[in-house]
Design a protein around this motif. Structure first.
Motif, PDB file in Angstrom:
ATOM      1  N   ALA A  13       0.824  -1.173   0.019  1.00  0.00           N
ATOM      2  CA  ALA A  13      -0.023  -0.031  -0.048  1.00  0.00           C
ATOM      3  C   ALA A  13       0.909   1.358   0.139  1.00  0.00           C
ATOM      4  N   VAL A  14       0.379   2.239  -0.566  1.00  0.00           N
ATOM      5  CA  VAL A  14       1.102   3.576  -0.577  1.00  0.00           C
ATOM      6  C   VAL A  14       0.714   4.453   0.569  1.00  0.00           C
ATOM      7  N   VAL A  15       1.624   5.101   1.251  1.00  0.00           N
ATOM      8  CA  VAL A  15       1.039   5.991   2.346  1.00  0.00           C
ATOM      9  C   VAL A  15       1.636   7.377   1.992  1.00  0.00           C
ATOM     10  N   HIS A  16       0.436   8.344   1.821  1.00  0.00           N
ATOM     11  CA  HIS A  16       0.794   9.892   1.682  1.00  0.00           C
ATOM     12  C   HIS A  16       0.427  10.561   2.998  1.00  0.00           C
ATOM     13  N   GLY A  17       1.273  11.525   3.261  1.00  0.00           N
ATOM     14  CA  GLY A  17       0.992  12.427   4.399  1.00  0.00           C
ATOM     15  C   GLY A  17       1.506  12.192   5.612  1.00  0.00           C
ATOM     16  N   ALA A  18       2.443  11.221   5.733  1.00  0.00           N
ATOM     17  CA  ALA A  18       2.893  10.606   7.190  1.00  0.00           C
ATOM     18  C   ALA A  18       4.318  11.316   7.001  1.00  0.00           C
ATOM     19  N   ARG A  19       4.629  11.723   8.263  1.00  0.00           N
ATOM     20  CA  ARG A  19       5.837  12.287   8.766  1.00  0.00           C
ATOM     21  C   ARG A  19       6.911  11.391   8.958  1.00  0.00           C
ATOM     22  N   VAL A  20       7.776  11.340   8.195  1.00  0.00           N
ATOM     23  CA  VAL A  20       8.997  10.311   8.718  1.00  0.00           C
ATOM     24  C   VAL A  20      10.140  11.045   9.230  1.00  0.00           C
ATOM     25  N   THR A  21       9.724  10.984  10.733  1.00  0.00           N
ATOM     26  CA  THR A  21      10.725  11.718  11.641  1.00  0.00           C
ATOM     27  C   THR A  21      10.434  10.767  12.806  1.00  0.00           C
ATOM     28  N   GLY A  22      11.250  11.387  14.018  1.00  0.00           N
ATOM     29  CA  GLY A  22      11.416  10.721  15.202  1.00  0.00           C
ATOM     30  C   GLY A  22      10.366  11.058  16.130  1.00  0.00           C
ATOM     31  N   ASP A  23       9.456  11.783  15.734  1.00  0.00           N
ATOM     32  CA  ASP A  23       8.360  12.557  16.933  1.00  0.00           C
ATOM     33  C   ASP A  23       6.812  12.151  16.710  1.00  0.00           C
ATOM     34  N   LEU A  24       6.920  10.693  16.075  1.00  0.00           N
ATOM     35  CA  LEU A  24       5.529  10.312  15.874  1.00  0.00           C
ATOM     36  C   LEU A  24       4.922   9.959  17.145  1.00  0.00           C
ATOM     37  N   ASP A  25       3.617  10.097  17.283  1.00  0.00           N
ATOM     38  CA  ASP A  25       2.831   9.818  18.472  1.00  0.00           C
ATOM     39  C   ASP A  25       2.386   8.333  18.599  1.00  0.00           C
ATOM     40  N   GLU A  26       2.162   8.024  19.691  1.00  0.00           N
ATOM     41  CA  GLU A  26       1.774   6.633  19.713  1.00  0.00           C
ATOM     42  C   GLU A  26       0.614   6.024  18.828  1.00  0.00           C
ATOM     43  N   ALA A  27      -0.258   7.252  18.707  1.00  0.00           N
ATOM     44  CA  ALA A  27      -1.483   6.584  18.040  1.00  0.00           C
ATOM     45  C   ALA A  27      -1.171   6.436  16.258  1.00  0.00           C
ATOM     46  N   THR A  28      -0.256   7.204  15.852  1.00  0.00           N
ATOM     47  CA  THR A  28       0.271   7.113  14.463  1.00  0.00           C
ATOM     48  C   THR A  28       1.228   6.061  14.307  1.00  0.00           C
ATOM     49  N   THR A  29       1.976   5.641  15.188  1.00  0.00           N
ATOM     50  CA  THR A  29       2.829   4.462  15.330  1.00  0.00           C
ATOM     51  C   THR A  29       2.101   3.343  15.191  1.00  0.00           C
ATOM     52  N   GLU A  30       1.090   3.380  15.768  1.00  0.00           N
ATOM     53  CA  GLU A  30       0.239   1.878  15.918  1.00  0.00           C
ATOM     54  C   GLU A  30      -0.485   1.833  14.535  1.00  0.00           C
ATOM     55  N   GLU A  31      -1.114   2.999  14.090  1.00  0.00           N
ATOM     56  CA  GLU A  31      -1.671   3.091  12.904  1.00  0.00           C
ATOM     57  C   GLU A  31      -0.765   2.364  11.642  1.00  0.00           C
ATOM     58  N   ILE A  32       0.559   2.819  11.704  1.00  0.00           N
ATOM     59  CA  ILE A  32       1.483   2.251  10.740  1.00  0.00           C
ATOM     60  C   ILE A  32       1.665   0.742  11.020  1.00  0.00           C
ATOM     61  N   ARG A  33       1.825   0.484  12.027  1.00  0.00           N
ATOM     62  CA  ARG A  33       2.047  -0.914  12.571  1.00  0.00           C
ATOM     63  C   ARG A  33       0.877  -1.730  11.703  1.00  0.00           C
ATOM     64  N   ALA A  34      -0.142  -1.097  12.270  1.00  0.00           N
ATOM     65  CA  ALA A  34      -1.522  -2.070  11.862  1.00  0.00           C
ATOM     66  C   ALA A  34      -1.533  -2.510  10.141  1.00  0.00           C
ATOM     67  N   ALA A  35      -1.389  -1.136   9.459  1.00  0.00           N
ATOM     68  CA  ALA A  35      -1.140  -1.067   8.133  1.00  0.00           C
ATOM     69  C   ALA A  35       0.041  -2.369   7.528  1.00  0.00           C
ATOM     70  N   LEU A  36       1.183  -1.913   8.472  1.00  0.00           N
ATOM     71  CA  LEU A  36       2.078  -2.978   8.009  1.00  0.00           C
ATOM     72  C   LEU A  36       1.722  -4.468   8.068  1.00  0.00           C
ATOM     73  N   ASP A  37       0.920  -4.691   9.182  1.00  0.00           N
ATOM     74  CA  ASP A  37       0.572  -5.931   9.736  1.00  0.00           C
ATOM     75  C   ASP A  37      -0.575  -6.450   8.450  1.00  0.00           C
ATOM     76  N   GLU A  38      -1.384  -5.535   7.779  1.00  0.00           N
ATOM     77  CA  GLU A  38      -2.282  -6.042   6.752  1.00  0.00           C
ATOM     78  C   GLU A  38      -1.733  -6.178   5.505  1.00  0.00           C
ATOM     79  N   HIS A  39      -0.848  -5.109   5.136  1.00  0.00           N
ATOM     80  CA  HIS A  39      -0.333  -4.991   3.614  1.00  0.00           C
ATOM     81  C   HIS A  39       1.040  -5.552   3.404  1.00  0.00           C
ATOM     82  N   LEU A  40       1.844  -5.767   4.690  1.00  0.00           N
ATOM     83  CA  LEU A  40       2.993  -6.223   4.498  1.00  0.00           C
ATOM     84  C   LEU A  40       4.394  -5.360   3.943  1.00  0.00           C
ATOM     85  N   VAL A  41       3.857  -4.464   3.191  1.00  0.00           N
ATOM     86  CA  VAL A  41       4.831  -3.505   2.373  1.00  0.00           C
ATOM     87  C   VAL A  41       4.191  -2.343   2.360  1.00  0.00           C
TER      88      VAL A  41
END
Length: 299
Positions: A13-41
């Motif tokens: 899946a393609v992700v637009h609008g995410a900030r690739v930095t170290g200041d992710l909040d916990e909710a965004t981190t978990e959203e990315i993890r869940a997307a990775l679990d579903e799409h693998l890439v």
């Protein structure tokens, strides 16, 4: 953050609008993890180019980022960052790799603390094409097997070792085989260039199980005679690259691809060696070296 499955692709899946930095909040981190679990890439696009420090900080939200252990081929100030390139400057390669086909593998399978997630960024890509990265779903391979076949594979262990030609680039004190459970000394993140793992791995977040073998680093099924081992590995690796289970990523400058290292293997297409290709990569590893091997044997 906008997530769009890749049309017609077996995974990704393609992700637009995410900030690739170290200041992710916990909710965004978990959203990315869940997307990775579903799409693998996941393919990150439309973001500001992160600094080396930001790239590392982003990856650290998803696990420990070890040093590469390389004496050459890593970033000179951040050994955790692998430079992947065919370029030679002042008579010396600036990274690792070349313009040839690179076979199927998953990073750090030769270490006791294997990789859980990979992060690869395109800094320069060949203008005439080539250099695509292929990802094959190894969960799908496991799930396609009969219960009897799965049960048999759960009984096997395999030796993974650093591929030939890289020995001299790894710091000497990090070389050697590490055997899990045979001593009480803590396993350091960069330890080992050869390790025996179970053939079946399990994603601790999702419970999905995968066939954990690759053509570059899996040397032998240690519970089988050499000929039987080779036959089984060839049969399993025939799955790699099948269109119904594979996504071929065509790179654009600035792309950052994040992928599940436990449930996929990846490879690189060849490209014109006269062209420039520069990538930077980090991987996150499991804190507990036994965590991916708590597989569930089918009843």
């Amino acid at each position: 953050m906008d997530l769009t499955p890749i049309p017609g692709a077996a995974l990704g899946a393609v992700v637009h609008g995410a900030r690739v930095t170290g200041d992710l909040d916990e909710a965004t981190t978990e959203e990315i993890r869940a997307a990775l679990d579903e799409h693998l890439v996941l393919v990150f696009r439309g973001h500001d180019t992160p600094t080396h420090e930001e790239f590392l900080a982003f990856g650290r939200h998803f696990g420990h980022i070890p040093k590469t252990g390389l004496t050459s081929g890593a970033h000179p100030d951040h050994n955790e960052i692998l430079i992947v390139s065919n370029l030679v400057e002042d008579g010396r390669k600036i990274g690792v790799g070349d313009a040839e086909w690179m076979g199927w593998h998953t990073d750090y399978s030769f270490r006791p603390r294997v990789s859980q997630i990979g992060f690869l960024e395109a800094m320069e890509v060949p203008s005439s094409g080539g250099g695509e990265t292929l990802f094959t779903d190894m969960y799908a391979l496991y799930e396609s097997l009969s219960p009897e076949e799965r049960g048999r594979l759960h009984s096997y262990r395999v030796r993974h070792a650093l591929r030939t030609g890289y020995e001299e680039t790894i710091e000497e004190e990090l070389q050697g085989e590490v055997s899990l459970g045979e001593n009480t000394a803590p396993i350091q993140p960069e330890d080992g260039t050869s390790t025996i793992h179970p053939l079946i791995a399990r994603n601790p977040r999702t419970g999905r199980q995968s066939v954990y073998v690759s053509s570059l680093n899996t040397k032998r099924v240690v519970d089988l005679a050499p000929d039987a081992s080779r036959k089984l590995l060839d049969e399993l690796l025939a799955h790699a690259g099948r269109p119904e289970h594979t996504y071929a990523h065509t790179w654009r400058p600035g792309d950052i691809v994040m992928w599940d290292q436990l449930g996929t293997i990846h490879a690189k297409q060849a490209f014109d060696p006269a062209e420039r290709r520069i990538m930077r990569q980090v991987v996150s590893i499991f804190d507990d070296p036994t965590e991916p091997w708590r597989a569930e044997v089918p009843a």
